[in-house]
Design an enzyme around this catalytic site. Structure first.
Site, PDB file in Angstrom:
ATOM      1  CB  CYS A  38      -0.871  -0.042   1.259  1.00 24.32           C
ATOM      2  SG  CYS A  38      -1.858   1.435   1.531  1.00 24.32           S
ATOM      3  CB  CYS A  76      -3.179   3.828  -5.401  1.00 25.51           C
ATOM      4  SG  CYS A  76      -4.465   3.032  -4.419  1.00 25.51           S
TER       5      CYS A  76
HETATM    6  N1  DGL Z   1      -3.890   0.459  -1.880  1.00 23.00           N
HETATM    7  C1  DGL Z   1      -3.710   1.692  -1.147  1.00 23.00           C
HETATM    8  C2  DGL Z   1      -2.441   2.408  -1.672  1.00 23.00           C
HETATM    9  O1  DGL Z   1      -1.665   1.805  -2.385  1.00 23.00           O
HETATM   10  C3  DGL Z   1      -4.986   2.451  -1.202  1.00 23.00           C
HETATM   11  C4  DGL Z   1      -5.058   3.683  -0.399  1.00 23.00           C
HETATM   12  C5  DGL Z   1      -6.358   3.887   0.292  1.00 23.00           C
HETATM   13  O2  DGL Z   1      -6.813   3.013   1.031  1.00 23.00           O
HETATM   14  O3  DGL Z   1      -6.857   5.008   0.149  1.00 23.00           O
HETATM   15  O4  DGL Z   1      -2.182   3.540  -1.354  1.00 23.00           O
END
Ligand code: DGL
Length: 258
Positions: A74, A185
């Site tokens: 993430c 993301c």
């Molecule tokens: N998968 C997360 C990232 O890479 C998502 C962020 C979120 O939950 O807003 O930042």
């Protein structure tokens, strides 16, 4: 549940599955333990301190469950917490996400790249340092796209409503002649088909998932035991999680709640 040595992978939700699939591909002989913090998704709009608290608790849980390496799959969590995790556990291997600006800068022909991301990542010091290190001579257009996280978590990317939102975020990038679109993301690679349909041959999608999986392979502890077990844990609703994992990854899991 029998405890195997495992590769722990965490995300705010299902986004980290885009990294997990690459880990399964490169390291099929090792157990994995995926943690989706769906009780707190999205992380993007939250303050770094809050994200940090969630991530520290998850890291403790993963270690207690046999993780020998933790992949912070993430960008928002990596930005807020990676540094703290490494400080707190100096001998434990962590792998995090860094916005893939470097390969995009190397590949651009127009000198313009687009970065799709969330607020926590865009405002973090990690992103600032990546831009300073790699993009001094490139125009970088940063688009904070929180609705794309929602689209994936709700699995509505195939609907006209979902496609209109994706189009809205991409149009300014294409208008500005961006020829590389960085997925900063981990949820966004699940929109690859829809994004590709919009950008056509005008731009390339840059997804760091495979590079991260290769990094995991490089730093894996030498005494890690192979084990054929893949666990999926959510802090949210396990029934919904199961359905979503099936839709996104095509695997029928038996999710564990917290
Ligand atoms: N998968 C997360 C990232 O890479 C998502 C962020 C979120 O939950 O807003 O930042």
């Amino acid at each position: 549940m029998r405890q195997c040595d495992s590769i722990g992978v965490l995300d705010s939700g299902v986004g980290g599955l885009s990294v997990l699939r690459q880990i399964h591909h490169i390291l099929p002989q090792y157990a994995t333990l995926y943690y989706a913090d769906q009780a707190h998704v999205p992380y993007g709009p939250r303050a770094p301190r809050e994200i940090d608290q969630f991530v520290e608790n998850i890291a403790d849980y993963l270690m207690a469950q046999g993780a020998r390496v933790i992949v912070v799959a993430c960008h928002a969590a990596s930005s807020a917490s990676l540094w703290h995790l490494r400080e707190r556990y100096p001998d434990f291997p962590f792998v995090g996400m860094e916005p893939a600006v470097k390969p995009a800068v190397e590949a651009t022909k127009t000198g313009v790249i687009g970065v799709l991301t969330t607020q926590a990542t865009a405002q973090g010091t990690l992103y600032k340092s990546v831009l300073e290190r790699f993009a001094a001579n490139t125009t970088v257009l940063t688009v904070i796209a929180p609705k794309l996280v929602e689209i994936v978590e709700q699995s509505i990317q195939h609907t006209p409503q979902g496609q209109a939102i994706i189009q809205e975020y991409l149009t300014p990038l294409l208008d500005a002649n961006a020829d590389q679109i960085v997925m900063a993301c981990t949820h966004f690679p699940f929109l690859q088909t829809e994004i590709q349909a919009i950008i056509g041959k005008k731009a390339m999608i840059v997804d760091p998932g495979e590079a991260v999986a290769r990094q995991v392979a490089r730093i894996l502890p030498a005494d890690m035991q192979p084990c054929n077990q893949h666990r999926y844990v959510t802090s949210g609703d396990p029934v919904r999680f199961r359905r979503l994992v099936y839709t996104l990854a095509g695997i029928d899991i038996v999710p564990e709640g917290i």
